[in-house]
Design an enzyme around this catalytic site. Structure first.
Site, mmCIF file in Angstrom:
data_model
loop_
_atom_site.group_PDB
_atom_site.id
_atom_site.type_symbol
_atom_site.label_atom_id
_atom_site.label_comp_id
_atom_site.label_asym_id
_atom_site.label_seq_id
_atom_site.Cartn_x
_atom_site.Cartn_y
_atom_site.Cartn_z
ATOM 1 N N ARG A 260 38.699 -1.415 36.641
ATOM 2 C CA ARG A 260 39.602 -0.565 37.294
ATOM 3 C C ARG A 260 38.607 0.139 37.635
ATOM 4 O O ARG A 260 37.794 0.421 37.152
ATOM 5 C CB ARG A 260 40.458 0.506 36.050
ATOM 6 C CG ARG A 260 40.679 1.853 37.492
ATOM 7 C CD ARG A 260 41.762 2.641 36.183
ATOM 8 N NE ARG A 260 41.692 3.776 36.964
ATOM 9 C CZ ARG A 260 40.408 5.067 36.749
ATOM 10 N NH1 ARG A 260 39.639 5.332 35.292
ATOM 11 N NH2 ARG A 260 40.895 5.721 37.412
ATOM 12 N N ASN B 130 43.491 9.150 30.358
ATOM 13 C CA ASN B 130 42.105 9.599 29.790
ATOM 14 C C ASN B 130 41.462 10.095 29.406
ATOM 15 O O ASN B 130 41.442 11.297 29.077
ATOM 16 C CB ASN B 130 40.792 9.840 31.358
ATOM 17 C CG ASN B 130 41.201 8.933 32.185
ATOM 18 O OD1 ASN B 130 41.716 7.648 32.870
ATOM 19 N ND2 ASN B 130 40.110 8.808 33.813
ATOM 20 N N HIS C 27 37.569 8.491 43.379
ATOM 21 C CA HIS C 27 37.453 8.310 42.413
ATOM 22 C C HIS C 27 36.193 9.659 42.817
ATOM 23 O O HIS C 27 34.426 9.190 42.648
ATOM 24 C CB HIS C 27 36.708 7.618 41.278
ATOM 25 C CG HIS C 27 36.277 7.732 39.917
ATOM 26 N ND1 HIS C 27 37.156 7.096 38.808
ATOM 27 C CD2 HIS C 27 35.609 9.173 39.434
ATOM 28 C CE1 HIS C 27 36.482 7.584 37.630
ATOM 29 N NE2 HIS C 27 35.685 8.687 38.371
ATOM 30 N N TYR D 163 39.020 11.404 26.358
ATOM 31 C CA TYR D 163 37.748 11.239 25.161
ATOM 32 C C TYR D 163 37.523 12.009 23.762
ATOM 33 O O TYR D 163 37.183 12.165 23.191
ATOM 34 C CB TYR D 163 36.872 11.888 26.162
ATOM 35 C CG TYR D 163 36.329 10.666 27.522
ATOM 36 C CD1 TYR D 163 35.788 9.932 27.114
ATOM 37 C CD2 TYR D 163 36.938 10.590 28.610
ATOM 38 C CE1 TYR D 163 35.478 8.714 27.869
ATOM 39 C CE2 TYR D 163 37.246 10.097 29.481
ATOM 40 C CZ TYR D 163 36.089 8.709 28.585
ATOM 41 O OH TYR D 163 35.839 7.798 29.969
ATOM 42 N N GLU E 47 41.335 12.144 37.948
ATOM 43 C CA GLU E 47 41.512 13.264 37.404
ATOM 44 C C GLU E 47 40.823 14.634 38.138
ATOM 45 O O GLU E 47 39.373 15.216 38.150
ATOM 46 C CB GLU E 47 39.821 13.238 36.290
ATOM 47 C CG GLU E 47 39.823 12.199 34.939
ATOM 48 C CD GLU E 47 38.552 12.435 34.771
ATOM 49 O OE1 GLU E 47 37.545 12.686 35.050
ATOM 50 O OE2 GLU E 47 38.412 11.608 32.914
ATOM 51 N N GLU F 197 41.809 5.546 30.598
ATOM 52 C CA GLU F 197 39.491 5.395 29.990
ATOM 53 C C GLU F 197 39.676 6.045 28.741
ATOM 54 O O GLU F 197 40.465 6.584 28.822
ATOM 55 C CB GLU F 197 39.347 6.702 31.083
ATOM 56 C CG GLU F 197 38.279 5.884 32.205
ATOM 57 C CD GLU F 197 37.905 7.149 33.203
ATOM 58 O OE1 GLU F 197 37.192 8.306 32.466
ATOM 59 O OE2 GLU F 197 37.529 7.800 34.533
#
Ligand code: IFM
Length: 468
Positions: free
Chosen positions: A87, A314, A131, A316, A176, A373
């Site tokens: 990606r 994504n 992005h 985290y 995002e 991600e």
């Protein structure tokens, strides 16, 4: 509830569904370098990183890991890892230097070369259209708070579908958009560095409008001669990637549960609900009466709700929030007991499970999910001989998150793939090169790539030789 740090029972990648896509993710400005080559125009990140005080140590993406020239070596590292997909993102100013008007064939050609190399080595090409590297000329005209930027994005997207349709296996419109809107226009921590909540909301709305217009354009591709996109195929799945937050309440007191729910308003509902045909979370705007709500015109919400083929998440960490009567929205983020990564982010693998379930329930299972991600920055160093990099904390982080992802699949969530952020250390935005997220260590002096222990761990996981 399972303890955060306790992995589920040991299983292997063979337990994932057939066709489960293992990949890595990266973004143009973070890895490509070559910012002045082959006709690329300036982006807001070129400007921002050259503005004193905006990026730690004055770092820029001018060279980074030079993937623009070294992509064959990086693709080889991916193949040796056993990956199914890469990606990457297309730099808008590389293919349309001013963000409107003329396109730059040399820019498209780079992404054709990259995709050809990926395919040659048996890896799928997953392209993100945006992005964060907005052409500077569009920012000079007002950037994402201006409605016209959404139309420019849709035009750029249509050109990419036409030029690269035969090369790309999976399209992601935006990465995002919360970061582009809020960090870029409200908080000012990211390019272009504005600090206005009204601008942040307008930017968020126009980003999602641009997304909807792009998906709409993709769906309209007919291949009819003379039409935009003629000749391009529109068979690859298309979706969008968000970094939602679904916070955990600090306690089970009703005020904290309510606080956690409100914590999802701007971070999650603002970007997800319109995709589902629902309105924006009005209570979020109501908390800031002096600000101007997003400039929604008739028909916008229908465009944003154009169906996608998948949703990218994504993930985290999971923040913990508590009620805070002093805050306009009645909540604040509080410290949690978890160990943290080098970003200071708590390590919360079970939060991934909670988020997957929250999103899956909220969307009513209407499309598959991908983790587009996940990864961590750790204080990595080479061994004294410069040949190895031991990163046991990243191995543990990945192991725990993979295991949770498998739990989620077994619990009925249609999760189709997992992209680790990132293959190689790279430019971490306003933190410059200070944070290392890679499975491969980047020596920025001589561009040597040194696979870390986590690279070999992931290779063994994908091959099925290593338990999760
Ligand atoms: O490096 C970023 C990436 O560009 C977007 N998602 C989060 C990563 C780590 O901060």
């Amino acid at each position: 509830m399972k303890d955060e740090q306790t992995p589920s029972r040991a299983r292997s990648s063979a337990d994932f569904p057939t066709g489960f896509l293992w990949g890595v993710a990266a973004a143009s400005y973070q890895v490509e370098g070559a910012v002045n080559e082959d006709g690329r125009g300036p982006s807001i990140w070129d400007t921002f990183s050259r503005t004193p005080g905006k990026v730690r140590h004055g770092h820029t993406g001018d060279v980074s890991v030079d993937q623009y020239h070294r992509y064959p070596e990086d693709v080889t590292l991916m193949r040796q890892l056993g990956l199914g997909a890469y990606r990457y993102s297309i730099a808008w100013p590389r293919v349309q230097p001013d963000g409107s008007g003329a396109f730059n064939q040399a820019g498209f050609d780079y992404y054709k070369r990259l995709s050809d190399e990926l395919h040659r080595q048996g890896i799928k090409s997953a392209a993100t259209l945006y992005h964060w590297d907005l052409p500077q000329a569009l920012e000079d005209a007002g950037g994402w708070p201006e409605r016209d930027t959404a139309y420019r994005f849709a035009e750029y997207a249509a050109a990419c579908f036409a030029e690269l349709g035969d090369y790309v296996d999976m399209w992601i419109t935006l990465n995002e958009p919360w970061c582009s809107a809020v960090l870029g226009y409200d908080i000012g921590e990211h390019a272009p560095g504005h600090t206005s909540k009204s601008k942040g909301w307008a930017a968020g709305h126009h980003l999602m409008l641009g997304h909807g217009l792009a998906v709409h354009a993709y769906r309209s591709l007919s291949g009819t001669a003379g039409q935009p996109g003629a000749g391009a195929r529109a068979t690859a799945p298309i979706g969008v990637t968000h970094n939602f937050e679904t916070p955990r309440p600090a306690t089970l007191h009703p005020e904290d549960i309510e606080a956690a729910d409100r914590g999802a308003d701007m971070r999650t509902r603002f970007f997800l609900d319109p995709m589902l045909g629902l309105p924006y979370p009005e209570r979020h705007f109501a908390a800031y009466p002096e600000e101007t709500p997003p400039p929604v015109l008739e028909g916008d919400m229908e465009i944003i709700a154009t169906p996608v083929d998948f949703l990218g998440l994504n993930y985290y960490f999971e923040p913990v929030v508590a009620a805070d009567p002093e805050h306009p929205e009645g909540f604040c983020v509080v410290d949690s007991y978890h160990e943290t990564t080098d970003m200071g982010w708590p390590i919360t693998p079970r939060g991934l499970s909670r988020q997957l379930h929250w999103i899956w329930d909220h969307i009513g299972g209407r499309c598959p999910l991908y983790i587009t991600e996940n990864g961590c920055a750790m204080p990595d160093d080479l061994t004294p001989d410069g040949m190895r990099c031991h990163d046991p904390l990243r191995v543990q982080y990945l192991r725990e998150h993979f295991s949770v992802a498998l739990d989620a699949i077994e619990e009925g969530i249609d999760l189709r793939g997992y992209f680790v952020w990132s293959l190689i250390d790279n430019f971490e935005w306003s933190l410059g090169y200070a944070k290392r997220f890679g499975l491969v260590y980047a020596d920025y002096i001589n561009q040597r790539r040194v696979p870390k222990d986590s690279y070999f761990y992931l290779r063994e996981v994908i091959s099925g030789a290593e338990a999760l």
